[in-house]
Design a protein around this motif. Structure first.
Motif, PDB file in Angstrom:
ATOM      1  N   HIS A  54      18.038   3.577   2.919  1.00  0.00           N
ATOM      2  CA  HIS A  54      17.425   4.615   2.233  1.00  0.00           C
ATOM      3  C   HIS A  54      16.261   4.161   1.334  1.00  0.00           C
ATOM      4  CE1 HIS A  54      16.304   8.239   0.236  1.00  0.00           C
ATOM      5  NE2 HIS A  54      16.583   7.850  -0.947  1.00  0.00           N
ATOM      6  N   CYS A  55      14.977   4.777   1.313  1.00  0.00           N
ATOM      7  CA  CYS A  55      13.933   4.175   0.608  1.00  0.00           C
ATOM      8  C   CYS A  55      13.472   5.551  -0.136  1.00  0.00           C
ATOM      9  CB  CYS A  55      12.908   3.569   1.360  1.00  0.00           C
ATOM     10  SG  CYS A  55      11.729   2.917   0.178  1.00  0.00           S
ATOM     11  N   GLY A  56      13.432   5.366  -1.306  1.00  0.00           N
ATOM     12  CA  GLY A  56      12.843   6.580  -2.166  1.00  0.00           C
ATOM     13  C   GLY A  56      11.468   6.794  -2.323  1.00  0.00           C
ATOM     14  N   CYS A  57      10.900   5.886  -1.535  1.00  0.00           N
ATOM     15  CA  CYS A  57       9.175   6.029  -1.533  1.00  0.00           C
ATOM     16  C   CYS A  57       8.752   7.443  -0.949  1.00  0.00           C
ATOM     17  CB  CYS A  57       8.517   5.132  -0.814  1.00  0.00           C
ATOM     18  SG  CYS A  57       9.033   4.970   0.997  1.00  0.00           S
ATOM     19  N   SER A  58       7.562   7.795  -1.419  1.00  0.00           N
ATOM     20  CA  SER A  58       6.904   9.295  -0.977  1.00  0.00           C
ATOM     21  C   SER A  58       5.411   9.076  -1.115  1.00  0.00           C
ATOM     22  CB  SER A  58       7.712  10.373  -1.756  1.00  0.00           C
ATOM     23  OG  SER A  58       7.018   9.944  -3.276  1.00  0.00           O
ATOM     24  N   THR A  97       1.487   0.644   3.178  1.00  0.00           N
ATOM     25  CA  THR A  97       2.667   0.487   3.687  1.00  0.00           C
ATOM     26  C   THR A  97       3.929   0.264   2.638  1.00  0.00           C
ATOM     27  OG1 THR A  97       1.383  -0.137   5.668  1.00  0.00           O
ATOM     28  CG2 THR A  97       3.745  -0.493   5.539  1.00  0.00           C
ATOM     29  N   CYS A  98       4.848   0.922   2.666  1.00  0.00           N
ATOM     30  CA  CYS A  98       5.936   0.625   1.881  1.00  0.00           C
ATOM     31  C   CYS A  98       6.717  -0.805   2.409  1.00  0.00           C
ATOM     32  CB  CYS A  98       6.922   1.713   1.821  1.00  0.00           C
ATOM     33  SG  CYS A  98       8.331   1.414   0.585  1.00  0.00           S
ATOM     34  N   ASP A  99       6.644  -1.855   1.350  1.00  0.00           N
ATOM     35  CA  ASP A  99       7.344  -3.135   1.784  1.00  0.00           C
ATOM     36  C   ASP A  99       8.664  -2.954   2.195  1.00  0.00           C
ATOM     37  OD1 ASP A  99       4.973  -4.870   1.290  1.00  0.00           O
ATOM     38  OD2 ASP A  99       5.649  -5.033  -0.837  1.00  0.00           O
ATOM     39  N   PHE A 100       9.510  -1.914   1.207  1.00  0.00           N
ATOM     40  CA  PHE A 100      11.019  -1.714   1.394  1.00  0.00           C
ATOM     41  C   PHE A 100      11.266  -1.256   2.898  1.00  0.00           C
ATOM     42  CE2 PHE A 100      11.340  -2.548  -2.926  1.00  0.00           C
ATOM     43  CZ  PHE A 100      12.490  -3.369  -3.183  1.00  0.00           C
ATOM     44  N   CYS A 101      10.599  -0.154   3.251  1.00  0.00           N
ATOM     45  CA  CYS A 101      11.132   0.517   4.533  1.00  0.00           C
ATOM     46  C   CYS A 101       9.993   0.651   5.711  1.00  0.00           C
ATOM     47  CB  CYS A 101      11.416   2.051   4.015  1.00  0.00           C
ATOM     48  SG  CYS A 101       9.998   2.958   3.702  1.00  0.00           S
ATOM     49  N   GLY A 102       8.779   0.043   5.381  1.00  0.00           N
ATOM     50  CA  GLY A 102       7.671  -0.073   6.534  1.00  0.00           C
ATOM     51  C   GLY A 102       7.006   1.439   6.690  1.00  0.00           C
TER      52      GLY A 102
HETATM   53 ZN   LIG Z   1       9.636   3.121   1.311  1.00  0.00          ZN
END
Ligand SMILES: [Zn+2]
Length: 301
Positions: A238-242, A271-276
């Motif tokens: 799970h990634c908290g990006c938005s 692009t979010c590094d953590f989740c792509g």
């Molecule tokens: Zn993310």
């Protein structure tokens, strides 16, 4: 089998044991980041280790960040794992592939190289606790165990593993066994545990032989007053990006830079590094950020 974490105690509370199955979340990371075989093993092992480490934290919202910085071609690993069972992470070079090592296994140690392991424990308030140790082998399991023993002074045995084939990740997980302070002076106990854990041929062969976490605990600790907690905890990637967070980050660039992006590309892609995940901000989104910035400036003047 769903991804999950189970806990147990043994030796009258002197031993703490935690086990995780992380097959699905490791497969999700592989697909999201288009990971090679060895990168899948490296990130999967580190995510399992992060979840095992986070499980000992007490306060809700606690998280542990594990950063592996080695000089090998993988270019580093970063994992963020929570007591709540969520985890995310990425590697520097997801496409690196190496020939198998001398044991015929994926050469995670060769991909990581030599360097350091950085751990940050954040309990949600005050300064996070952080510490660094030198990597022992780059194979992750040894390195995290070395960290727990030397930096957190807790005798610990840790085994993590990932099996990835042409069809993806079919087995991943790990176990952590720690001797708590009340029993840490019992050297015979520590030695017995070390020899039992080191006799394991790894974690994924146990899964592939059909062993459950409960059975693995029984094999290792069954004669030591083993008590397994009945409830298991679900684990997930799970990634908290938005989109809002991406806009917040773009806003920090300032009005001039945003204006430049509007003129050149009529938008921006992040692009979010953590989740792509890929986020697209259009020219109107960026124009609105400039309006917001101007409004904030005029309010503060
Ligand atoms: Zn993310």
């Amino acid at each position: 089998m769903a991804d999950k974490l189970i806990r147990a105690t043994a030796a009258d509370g002197g031993i703490r044991a935690v086990g995780v199955i992380t097959t699905r979340l490791t497969e999700e990371a592989r697909v999201r980041h288009k990971l090679s075989y060895v990168a899948t093993a490296a990130l999967g092992r580190t995510m399992s280790a992060g979840l095992l480490m986070a499980s000992s934290m007490k306060r809700p919202g606690s998280r542990v960040n594990v950063r592996v910085r080695g000089d090998g071609p993988l270019g580093g690993i970063l994992v963020d794992a929570g007591l709540d069972g969520t985890v995310r992470g990425y590697v520097g070079n997801p496409s690196v592939e190496l020939p198998p090592n001398a044991k015929g296994k994926l050469d995670v140690g060769g991909a990581v190289g030599s360097g350091y392991l950085y751990v940050v424990r954040d309990i949600g308030y005050g300064y996070p606790y952080s510490s660094t140790v030198e990597l022992v082998s780059g194979e992750i399991g040894d390195d995290v165990a070395h960290y727990l023993v030397n930096s957190e002074q807790t005798p610990s045995a840790l085994v993590v593993g990932v099996f990835v084939g042409a069809e993806g990740v079919t087995a991943a997980g790990g176990i952590l066994i720690q001797v708590l302070p009340k029993a840490a002076r019992d050297e015979a106990l520590v030695t017995t545990l070390e020899s039992r854990v080191s006799a394991l041929s790894g974690f994924t062969p146990l899964m592939q032989a059909g062993k459950t976490l409960t059975e693995i605990f029984h094999d290792l600790l069954g004669d030591m007053d083993l008590k397994i907690f009945p409830e298991s905890q679900m684990l997930r990637f799970h990634c908290g990006c938005s989109f809002d967070r991406v806009l917040g980050a773009l806003k920090m660039l300032g009005a001039a830079e945003l204006q430049d992006m509007i003129l050149k590309d009529d938008g921006a892609e992040a692009t979010c590094d953590f989740c792509g995940n890929v986020y697209q901000a259009n020219g109107d989104n960026l124009a609105q950020l400039i309006v917001d910035l101007q409004r904030e400036t005029s309010v503060s003047e």
